[in-house]
Design an enzyme around this catalytic site. Sequence first.
Site, PDB file in Angstrom:
ATOM      1  N   GLY A  17     -19.044  33.540  18.592  1.00 48.12           N
ATOM      2  CA  GLY A  17     -20.184  32.640  18.666  1.00 48.12           C
ATOM      3  C   GLY A  17     -19.786  31.290  19.223  1.00 48.12           C
ATOM      4  O   GLY A  17     -20.270  30.247  18.772  1.00 48.12           O
ATOM      5  N   ALA A  18     -18.928  31.296  20.239  1.00 46.00           N
ATOM      6  CA  ALA A  18     -18.320  30.060  20.728  1.00 46.00           C
ATOM      7  C   ALA A  18     -19.118  29.371  21.821  1.00 46.00           C
ATOM      8  O   ALA A  18     -18.662  28.367  22.370  1.00 46.00           O
ATOM      9  CB  ALA A  18     -16.905  30.355  21.248  1.00 46.00           C
ATOM     10  N   SER A  45     -22.019  27.826  21.521  1.00 48.12           N
ATOM     11  CA  SER A  45     -22.810  26.682  21.069  1.00 48.12           C
ATOM     12  C   SER A  45     -22.484  26.379  19.621  1.00 48.12           C
ATOM     13  O   SER A  45     -21.776  27.134  18.946  1.00 48.12           O
ATOM     14  CB  SER A  45     -24.313  26.957  21.220  1.00 48.12           C
ATOM     15  OG  SER A  45     -24.714  28.009  20.349  1.00 48.12           O
ATOM     16  N   GLY A  46     -23.031  25.266  19.121  1.00 49.84           N
ATOM     17  CA  GLY A  46     -22.970  24.940  17.711  1.00 49.84           C
ATOM     18  C   GLY A  46     -21.578  24.874  17.125  1.00 49.84           C
ATOM     19  O   GLY A  46     -20.638  24.355  17.734  1.00 49.84           O
ATOM     20  N   LEU A  47     -21.439  25.400  15.908  1.00 45.98           N
ATOM     21  CA  LEU A  47     -20.178  25.319  15.183  1.00 45.98           C
ATOM     22  C   LEU A  47     -19.037  25.989  15.938  1.00 45.98           C
ATOM     23  O   LEU A  47     -17.909  25.497  15.936  1.00 45.98           O
ATOM     24  CB  LEU A  47     -20.328  25.975  13.811  1.00 45.98           C
ATOM     25  CG  LEU A  47     -21.426  25.443  12.893  1.00 45.98           C
ATOM     26  CD1 LEU A  47     -21.498  26.280  11.630  1.00 45.98           C
ATOM     27  CD2 LEU A  47     -21.197  23.974  12.558  1.00 45.98           C
ATOM     28  N   GLY A  48     -19.337  27.124  16.581  1.00 45.64           N
ATOM     29  CA  GLY A  48     -18.299  27.833  17.311  1.00 45.64           C
ATOM     30  C   GLY A  48     -17.762  27.031  18.477  1.00 45.64           C
ATOM     31  O   GLY A  48     -16.546  26.951  18.696  1.00 45.64           O
ATOM     32  N   SER A  70     -22.407  30.301   3.945  1.00 45.30           N
ATOM     33  CA  SER A  70     -23.533  29.376   3.818  1.00 45.30           C
ATOM     34  C   SER A  70     -23.852  29.160   2.344  1.00 45.30           C
ATOM     35  O   SER A  70     -23.620  30.036   1.505  1.00 45.30           O
ATOM     36  CB  SER A  70     -24.768  29.940   4.533  1.00 45.30           C
ATOM     37  OG  SER A  70     -25.948  29.243   4.181  1.00 45.30           O
ATOM     38  N   TYR A  75     -30.938  37.102   5.279  1.00 44.64           N
ATOM     39  CA  TYR A  75     -29.900  36.118   5.581  1.00 44.64           C
ATOM     40  C   TYR A  75     -28.992  35.908   4.376  1.00 44.64           C
ATOM     41  O   TYR A  75     -27.761  35.875   4.500  1.00 44.64           O
ATOM     42  CB  TYR A  75     -30.533  34.796   6.003  1.00 44.64           C
ATOM     43  CG  TYR A  75     -29.532  33.758   6.447  1.00 44.64           C
ATOM     44  CD1 TYR A  75     -28.746  33.960   7.578  1.00 44.64           C
ATOM     45  CD2 TYR A  75     -29.360  32.567   5.733  1.00 44.64           C
ATOM     46  CE1 TYR A  75     -27.820  33.013   7.989  1.00 44.64           C
ATOM     47  CE2 TYR A  75     -28.442  31.612   6.142  1.00 44.64           C
ATOM     48  CZ  TYR A  75     -27.674  31.836   7.270  1.00 44.64           C
ATOM     49  OH  TYR A  75     -26.751  30.894   7.676  1.00 44.64           O
TER      50      TYR A  75
END
Length: 319
Positions: free
Chosen positions: A21-22, A24-27, A150, A176
Site C-alpha cells: 500500500g505504498a 499513498s498515505g501511511l505506506g 486500528s 472493518y
Amino acid sequence: MAGWAASDIPDQSGRTALVTGASSGLGLRSAEALSAHGALVLLGCRNPDRAEAARAGVAAVATGPEPLVVPMDLADLASVRAAAERLAADVERIDLLLNNAGVMAPPLSRTADGFEMQFGTNHLGHFALTGLLLPTLLAAPEPRVVTTASNVHRQGKIRWDDPNWETGTYSRWAGYGQSKLANLLFAAELGRRAAAAGTALVSAAGHPGYAATNLGSSTTTGLGNPIVSGLARAAISIGNHTLAQSDAAGALPLLYAATAPGVASGDYYGPRLLGMRGAPVRAGVSAAAADLGSAQLLWDMSEKLTGVTYAWPGGTAEG
C-alpha cells in the site's frame, strides 16, 4: 521513546524493506522515511500509474538505493503469489515487511478469490504474502514484520462461522473491525510461532490514530442518497483538516515498530494523546486481540482459506 520523530530512525543502510500500500498515505510516508534513511525500499502497489508517481517521490528523498515498484494486489492471491515469486528471485533477503495496505468500510464487495473485501485484503492477503515471503525474510539476520492495525479492532469480532459474510446483513464497519482484529491476532501468532521455531523474526504492530489519509474515501460510497454521501464527505474533510494529524505523523508508530531497537514480538504502538495523535507510545489491545486460542484458530482458518502454509525451519512452530 518520548517525542520520537522520523529524525530518530536509525540508519537503514543495507536493509531491504517491502511496504504494501505504498502509493499513498501511511505506506507512502513510511516508504519515504525508510528510503531517506538509506534503505532499499520496495513499493508494493496495485495501480501502475500511482505506483510510478510514488516511486518518483520516494526516489527524490532516497539517500541509498533507488526504490523499486513491486506490482501487487492484496485482493488477488494469484497476484500475491506472483509478487512473492518475483521477490524471491530478485532480492537476497527482506529485512522488513510492512503489512500496511488496506481498505476501510466500503460497500460489500469481494476479492478475486471470493473473500469479503476487507477481510480478504487487510488480513488474508497479508497472511499469504508473509507466508510466501517467509524464506526471504528468514534470510535476513534480524527480520521484522510490522502490521498496521486500528483502534477499531476494539469493536471487532471474528465471524468464525462466516468470516466472508456469505449470509446475513452486511455491516461495512463490522467488516472493518473484524479485519483489524484479525491483523492483531495474526501479528501476535506470527511472533509466537517465529519464536517457537527458534528464529530471530520479530512481529510487531502499530496504528496511526486519527490520521488524514485517503483511506476513508470508500466509506462514503454506496450510501445511496447523494445528500447523505455529500454530508459524509464533508464531515470527513472537516475532521481531516481540524482533528486529524498528518499521514506522516500517523506513520510514526509504524516506523517505530519497524526500526527502533528493542522492539519485541507482540509490541503494539500508537499515538500518545488518547490514541489519536502525537508521538508513538506503547498501545493496549482488547481482550479479544490478546486471546491465544483465537489467534491459533484464525491462523488455521487463514491457512485453509489461502492455501498458504508457513515453511518454518525444521517444520516447527505448529499450533
